[in-house]
Design an enzyme around this catalytic site. Structure first.
Site, mmCIF file in Angstrom:
data_model
loop_
_atom_site.group_PDB
_atom_site.id
_atom_site.type_symbol
_atom_site.label_atom_id
_atom_site.label_comp_id
_atom_site.label_asym_id
_atom_site.label_seq_id
_atom_site.Cartn_x
_atom_site.Cartn_y
_atom_site.Cartn_z
ATOM 1 N N LYS A 160 68.857 26.838 -1.408
ATOM 2 C CA LYS A 160 70.250 26.610 -1.824
ATOM 3 C C LYS A 160 70.675 25.183 -1.483
ATOM 4 C CE LYS A 160 74.931 28.119 -2.179
ATOM 5 N NZ LYS A 160 75.977 29.123 -2.022
ATOM 6 N N HIS B 208 78.521 43.688 -4.050
ATOM 7 C CA HIS B 208 78.233 42.565 -4.944
ATOM 8 C C HIS B 208 76.716 42.345 -5.116
ATOM 9 C CE1 HIS B 208 78.348 38.618 -6.756
ATOM 10 N NE2 HIS B 208 77.626 38.146 -5.755
ATOM 11 N N GLU C 281 70.361 38.476 -2.815
ATOM 12 C CA GLU C 281 70.625 37.043 -3.041
ATOM 13 C C GLU C 281 69.421 36.195 -2.612
ATOM 14 O OE1 GLU C 281 73.255 36.107 -4.771
ATOM 15 O OE2 GLU C 281 74.977 37.397 -4.287
ATOM 16 N N ARG D 76 96.004 18.325 4.380
ATOM 17 C CA ARG D 76 95.086 17.711 3.399
ATOM 18 C C ARG D 76 93.618 17.798 3.786
ATOM 19 N NH1 ARG D 76 99.139 13.951 3.076
ATOM 20 N NH2 ARG D 76 100.421 14.271 1.237
ATOM 21 N N ARG E 161 73.375 23.856 -10.344
ATOM 22 C CA ARG E 161 73.926 24.825 -9.375
ATOM 23 C C ARG E 161 74.263 26.164 -10.032
ATOM 24 N NH1 ARG E 161 78.131 23.843 -4.291
ATOM 25 N NH2 ARG E 161 78.107 26.012 -3.635
ATOM 26 N N HIS F 165 78.622 40.758 -12.780
ATOM 27 C CA HIS F 165 80.090 40.755 -12.802
ATOM 28 C C HIS F 165 80.629 41.816 -13.752
ATOM 29 C CE1 HIS F 165 80.259 36.360 -11.215
ATOM 30 N NE2 HIS F 165 80.272 37.232 -10.236
ATOM 31 N N LYS G 262 81.537 25.768 -1.288
ATOM 32 C CA LYS G 262 82.524 26.410 -2.166
ATOM 33 C C LYS G 262 83.404 27.278 -1.280
ATOM 34 C CE LYS G 262 80.293 26.988 -6.668
ATOM 35 N NZ LYS G 262 79.900 28.002 -7.668
ATOM 36 N N ASN H 295 73.737 31.534 -10.212
ATOM 37 C CA ASN H 295 74.432 32.694 -10.777
ATOM 38 C C ASN H 295 73.479 33.641 -11.508
ATOM 39 O OD1 ASN H 295 77.046 32.107 -9.903
ATOM 40 N ND2 ASN H 295 77.330 30.642 -11.580
ATOM 41 N N GLU I 39 78.620 21.769 -9.257
ATOM 42 C CA GLU I 39 78.206 22.660 -10.354
ATOM 43 C C GLU I 39 78.464 22.094 -11.750
ATOM 44 O OE1 GLU I 39 78.633 26.858 -9.533
ATOM 45 O OE2 GLU I 39 78.695 27.306 -11.675
ATOM 46 N N HIS J 283 74.232 37.242 -12.026
ATOM 47 C CA HIS J 283 75.674 37.403 -11.840
ATOM 48 C C HIS J 283 76.439 37.625 -13.143
ATOM 49 C CE1 HIS J 283 74.581 36.111 -7.868
ATOM 50 N NE2 HIS J 283 75.825 36.160 -7.436
HETATM 51 P P1 NAD Z 1 82.213 40.454 3.824
HETATM 52 O O1 NAD Z 1 82.609 39.177 4.405
HETATM 53 O O2 NAD Z 1 83.280 41.318 3.275
HETATM 54 O O3 NAD Z 1 81.372 41.292 4.901
HETATM 55 C C1 NAD Z 1 80.966 42.595 4.592
HETATM 56 C C2 NAD Z 1 81.406 43.572 5.696
HETATM 57 O O4 NAD Z 1 80.568 43.410 6.840
HETATM 58 C C3 NAD Z 1 82.813 43.330 6.185
HETATM 59 O O5 NAD Z 1 83.414 44.565 6.479
HETATM 60 C C4 NAD Z 1 82.586 42.527 7.455
HETATM 61 O O6 NAD Z 1 83.666 42.590 8.363
HETATM 62 C C5 NAD Z 1 81.370 43.196 8.001
HETATM 63 N N1 NAD Z 1 80.551 42.421 8.917
HETATM 64 C C6 NAD Z 1 80.433 41.078 9.022
HETATM 65 N N2 NAD Z 1 79.500 40.756 9.924
HETATM 66 C C7 NAD Z 1 79.018 41.924 10.406
HETATM 67 C C8 NAD Z 1 78.027 42.238 11.368
HETATM 68 N N3 NAD Z 1 77.312 41.282 11.971
HETATM 69 N N4 NAD Z 1 77.784 43.540 11.640
HETATM 70 C C9 NAD Z 1 78.480 44.519 10.986
HETATM 71 N N5 NAD Z 1 79.403 44.282 10.066
HETATM 72 C C10 NAD Z 1 79.682 42.990 9.784
HETATM 73 O O7 NAD Z 1 81.143 40.264 2.640
HETATM 74 P P2 NAD Z 1 79.887 39.292 2.485
HETATM 75 O O8 NAD Z 1 78.919 40.051 1.677
HETATM 76 O O9 NAD Z 1 79.463 38.690 3.756
HETATM 77 O O10 NAD Z 1 80.483 38.109 1.591
HETATM 78 C C11 NAD Z 1 81.042 38.359 0.333
HETATM 79 C C12 NAD Z 1 82.036 37.275 0.005
HETATM 80 O O11 NAD Z 1 81.351 36.028 -0.009
HETATM 81 C C13 NAD Z 1 82.707 37.421 -1.340
HETATM 82 O O12 NAD Z 1 84.094 37.213 -1.192
HETATM 83 C C14 NAD Z 1 82.090 36.323 -2.190
HETATM 84 O O13 NAD Z 1 82.974 35.824 -3.150
HETATM 85 C C15 NAD Z 1 81.751 35.298 -1.154
HETATM 86 N N6 NAD Z 1 80.643 34.411 -1.543
HETATM 87 C C16 NAD Z 1 80.867 33.073 -1.513
HETATM 88 C C17 NAD Z 1 79.858 32.198 -1.851
HETATM 89 C C18 NAD Z 1 80.096 30.736 -1.774
HETATM 90 O O14 NAD Z 1 79.259 29.954 -2.225
HETATM 91 N N7 NAD Z 1 81.184 30.306 -1.196
HETATM 92 C C19 NAD Z 1 78.597 32.683 -2.224
HETATM 93 C C20 NAD Z 1 78.391 34.051 -2.221
HETATM 94 C C21 NAD Z 1 79.433 34.914 -1.884
HETATM 95 MG MG MG Z 2 76.565 36.273 -5.335
#
Ligand code: NAD
Ligand code: MG
Length: 348
Positions: A214, A252, A176, A112, A228, A239, A134, A232, A224, A235
């Site tokens: 943020k 992305h 971003e 939990r 919040r 998307h 999130k 987006n 949200e 986005h």
């Molecule tokens: P990711 O986690 O896939 O990382 C991108 C790539 O970089 C991966 O292959 C990872 O292993 C690699 N990597 C990580 N750190 C590294 C480093 N220091 N050096 C070299 N490579 C490295 O992608 P991301 O862009 O970090 O995150 C995208 C994800 O985040 C999506 O799933 C999205 O939905 C989520 N997200 C969540 C929120 C939220 O509010 N929770 C907001 C924005 C995005």
């Molecule tokens: Mg985003």
């Protein structure tokens, strides 16, 4: 540098976000670091030189958005049960946004809900995903459709990790950052125009400002209900672009960059923004080699795809439109014909 999120709804939910070289820290409890082979190979040794715990475990899941799913969550849960983690134990998300979202979600459901800490290693996760609570995973119906709001106990943002980040991943994070500046902070935008984010100190300052922006938004609207959603910006269009290109052509953040350009065109058409301001945003994106154009093959099909987005309730699409630079309007009352006429500008 430190940013604090004072969450109104639940006082004991507030936490600190440290933006600096990680200091040595010891946790007097059972801790599992959740990471993937790539991040572990590059940075785990450094991280382990900083962190210790009463009992420390490393859980590795496969790298990639396609593994942000229930199978990986099950793998993490299995390991926690095997090692007899209890409600006082803690997880550390060590990786990009994928690891952060998935680890946070697992922490939210294990017995939990247990504590977790974010140690984001991509620029995107440092400025966006790791902040705000999130968490979630994808399934066959779409992205982030299963999840929970579960705030971390702390976020440690160490810019040191970014030295190994591929150029495009860096750019995706910059997109971003620009998003937050355009919608919320004109001074920050002015700063970004003159700054060079390849300079370490400048980058650290930009991360701080983005995180602060943020954090302010999340503190005002954690779940949200309104404001919040402004995060987006770019986005709604992004998307659709990701969907049309089957998530293969653009990262992305790159799709969001194009999406911001499209949203700006709508804002210009509605007299919320002057063309010169839209141009400034475009040029800032281009400075970091982000894409700013996209050919829409079929405007009607592009428009229909808006409705596949889970953030669109029933028959209305929410548009996040900049009001000049530094302001934002959230609306689901944009005339369909106006949108189509803007989309046609991106047509063949
Ligand atoms: P990711 O986690 O896939 O990382 C991108 C790539 O970089 C991966 O292959 C990872 O292993 C690699 N990597 C990580 N750190 C590294 C480093 N220091 N050096 C070299 N490579 C490295 O992608 P991301 O862009 O970090 O995150 C995208 C994800 O985040 C999506 O799933 C999205 O939905 C989520 N997200 C969540 C929120 C939220 O509010 N929770 C907001 C924005 C995005
Ligand atoms: Mg985003």
């Amino acid at each position: 540098m430190q940013v604090n999120i004072p969450l109104k709804q639940t006082v004991d939910n507030s936490y600190d976000i440290t933006i600096d070289t990680i200091k040595k820290v010891h946790f007097d409890k059972k801790v599992a670091i959740v990471t993937n082979p790539k991040v572990a190979g590059l940075h785990l040794a450094y991280f382990l030189s900083k962190i210790s715990a009463k009992e420390l475990y490393i859980i590795t899941v496969p790298d990639g958005e396609e593994y942000k799913n229930q199978d990986s969550v099950d793998l993490i849960l299995e390991s926690l049960f095997n090692h007899r983690f209890n409600r006082k134990s803690m997880l550390i998300a060590f990786g990009g946004g994928v690891i952060g979202d998935m680890t946070g979600y697992t922490a939210s459901i294990y017995q939990r809900g247990i504590d977790f800490v974010q140690v984001p290693t991509t620029l995107l996760s440092q400025v966006d995903a790791s902040v705000g609570g999130k968490t979630g995973i994808n399934n066959s119906y779409g992205k982030n459709l299963i999840g929970a709001f579960h705030q971390p106990k702390a976020v440690y943002i160490d810019p040191h990790f970014l030295s190994t980040l591929p150029k495009r991943e860096f750019g995706a994070g910059v997109a971003e950052i620009i998003k937050m500046a355009v919608t919320f902070n004109r001074n920050f935008f002015d700063f970004l125009e003159t700054a060079d984010l390849h300079d370490k100190e400048v980058l650290q300052e930009a991360i701080k400002q983005a995180v602060q922006t943020k954090a302010d938004v999340v503190a005002k609207d954690e779940k949200e209900h309104g404001l919040r959603a402004a995060l987006n910006y770019g986005h709604t269009f992004g998307h659709v672009i990701e969907n049309e290109t089957k998530y293969k052509t653009y990262l992305h953040g790159e799709a969001v960059a194009i999406g911001m350009v499209m949203a700006n065109e709508v804002a210009v058409a509605m007299n919320l923004m002057i063309p010169q301001e839209a141009q400034r945003v475009k040029e800032l994106l281009q400075k970091y080699d982000l894409p700013t154009s996209y050919t829409i093959e079929d405007v009607n099909s592009f428009y229909e795809t808006f409705f596949l987005d889970k953030k669109s309730l029933d028959a209305s699409v929410t548009f996040i439109l900049p009001v000049g630079i530094g302001g934002v309007k959230i609306t689901d009352e944009v005339d369909k014909e106006l949108i189509l006429s803007v989309l046609r500008k991106f047509g063949n």
